[in-house]
Design an enzyme around this catalytic site. Sequence first.
Site, short mmCIF file in Angstrom:
data_model
loop_
_atom_site.label_atom_id
_atom_site.label_comp_id
_atom_site.label_asym_id
_atom_site.label_seq_id
_atom_site.Cartn_x
_atom_site.Cartn_y
_atom_site.Cartn_z
N CYS A 11 0.81 -1.21 0.00
CA CYS A 11 0.00 0.00 0.00
C CYS A 11 0.84 1.26 0.00
O CYS A 11 2.05 1.23 0.16
CB CYS A 11 -0.89 0.05 1.25
SG CYS A 11 -1.93 -1.37 1.49
N CYS A 250 13.42 -1.99 4.00
CA CYS A 250 13.20 -2.94 2.91
C CYS A 250 14.09 -2.60 1.71
O CYS A 250 13.96 -1.52 1.12
CB CYS A 250 11.74 -2.92 2.48
SG CYS A 250 11.37 -3.93 1.03
N SER A 297 11.02 0.27 -14.31
CA SER A 297 11.85 0.41 -13.12
C SER A 297 13.32 0.11 -13.37
O SER A 297 14.18 0.50 -12.58
CB SER A 297 11.32 -0.49 -12.00
OG SER A 297 11.24 -1.83 -12.43
N ASP A 359 17.19 -6.04 -15.93
CA ASP A 359 15.93 -6.11 -15.19
C ASP A 359 16.24 -6.00 -13.71
O ASP A 359 17.37 -6.25 -13.26
CB ASP A 359 15.20 -7.42 -15.49
CG ASP A 359 13.71 -7.32 -15.22
OD1 ASP A 359 13.23 -6.22 -14.85
OD2 ASP A 359 13.01 -8.33 -15.39
N ASP A 360 15.22 -5.61 -12.94
CA ASP A 360 15.46 -5.40 -11.51
C ASP A 360 15.45 -6.69 -10.71
O ASP A 360 16.17 -6.81 -9.71
CB ASP A 360 14.44 -4.41 -10.92
CG ASP A 360 13.03 -4.73 -11.31
OD1 ASP A 360 12.53 -5.79 -10.90
OD2 ASP A 360 12.41 -3.92 -12.04
N CYS A 396 8.72 -13.01 1.30
CA CYS A 396 8.62 -11.82 2.14
C CYS A 396 7.39 -11.96 3.03
O CYS A 396 6.32 -12.33 2.56
CB CYS A 396 8.49 -10.56 1.28
SG CYS A 396 8.19 -9.07 2.27
N CYS A 447 16.53 -4.85 5.50
CA CYS A 447 15.88 -6.16 5.52
C CYS A 447 16.25 -6.88 4.23
O CYS A 447 15.90 -6.45 3.14
CB CYS A 447 14.36 -6.03 5.62
SG CYS A 447 13.53 -7.65 5.63
N CYS A 450 14.38 -11.90 2.21
CA CYS A 450 14.02 -12.67 1.02
C CYS A 450 15.25 -13.13 0.24
O CYS A 450 15.16 -14.02 -0.60
CB CYS A 450 13.09 -11.87 0.12
SG CYS A 450 13.80 -10.33 -0.51
#
Length: 474
Positions: A11, A250, A297, A359-360, A396, A447, A450
């Site tokens: 969000c 994050c 991105s 790519d990310d 995650c 963090c 992941c």
Amino acid sequence: MLGESEVRDKCGIVGIYSQDKKTGVASQIYYALYALQHRGQESAGISTFNGNDILTHRGMGLVCDVFNPEKLEELKGNVGIGHVRYSTTGESRIENSQPFWSEFQGGKIAIAHNGDIINSMELREELEEEGHNFVSTTDSEVICHLLSREYDEKPNMIYSIKRVSEQLVGSYSLVVLLNQDLYVVRDPVGIKPLAFARKGSTQIVASETVAFDVIGAEHVRDVQPGEILHLNRGKSYWVANAPNTRRAHCMFEYVYFARPDSVIDGRNVYRVRLNIGEALYREHPANADVVVPVPDSSIPAAIGYSRASGIPYGEGLIKNRYVGRTFIMPTQEERETAVKLKMNPIRSELEGKRIVLIDDSIVRGTTSRALIDIIRDAGAEEIHLRIGCPPIKSPCYYGIAMATKKELIASTRNVEEIRRIIGVDSLGYLSIESLVECIGIKKGFLCTGCLDGDYPTPLPSDISEYEAMRSCSR
């Protein structure tokens, strides 16, 4: 991202307090949410306090679909909160849209939440046993009921927030509306971003600084991990809630989620992504004719790779922004068709050339091969894929709906196996060490759960049950 639907953020939130009681804040919240639309496109909502009651309007869809001038005019008041949503827990339906509100003996509160509460099921069961009724299936409503319960026992919201924070395990950035008072909360390790700004006598908080730019506010500082901010009568009161020597911002905000024109915890996102591209070249050089990003991105990282390598940058793929998300497609064939609709090649930039494709991240990898096939069909001679995020090996639990562990392509495969599955000539991931250096925040303050399984909070006692719940509710 190869198949952007593979990852969804929770969000975006906004809170605005104007000292001038004649100033309506709904339109400013609307514009701020517009700037945060990338953080959630399932639903949007605004709550304001009009001097007597908290007014709320929520709806499914984009911010521009949910609100019109008439609706904004109805949301009177000089203080309010707003929310845009993607679901990570709870289904995509109007009952799960935010802000949520809850009544107590003295009135009503409304909240908007960015994050994920790992122990929400246990807390919900406890509240239901006490007689609390829920209208949604989200963890955010659990927080709302916890706050109203604590406030009923002791009508002091700072105290209530501290008590609730002691019970929550997970990530949360919150804005809480209690009559004319606005409270802002960030979890003890600061997983989700939250920033503070001013515009004259108006004070604003938002998930990203781009929300300040659109309304002409000046970014003052970030809300620190474990802080509570109380805005009332034009004054701001900062309260230390849960001091913690650890930070866990994050890393994926910098890699993918945040807009490149945002500043997150003191780091310019665009600059971080340029750094990632430069570091990718140092770790994984390639002999090629052109550097091509997967839009949007990955564009800064591709520019960085091009600058570091001297290989020309080219726009080899054009993104159709009016195509729905591929995760709703039931079959692999339909998902591959959706990729073709979403990404179209510029043949003149690809034909007969050796391509460095930037790519990310790769999560499941389910749509990656389809995109590679598109590029090969356009005549690319070689494709060298470079990924700005290290291999994602674990799920995650803090508000990014990416996949369960068994769905993650890197959880059980090495780089060479992934290369063969995707069908590229070479594949290189950025290392965790280089990613940390590119962001400019030491590893103990990020963090990376992941990537390496080092999570900053306790995990659910039954991971399989938790992941099953998450999968069913998407």
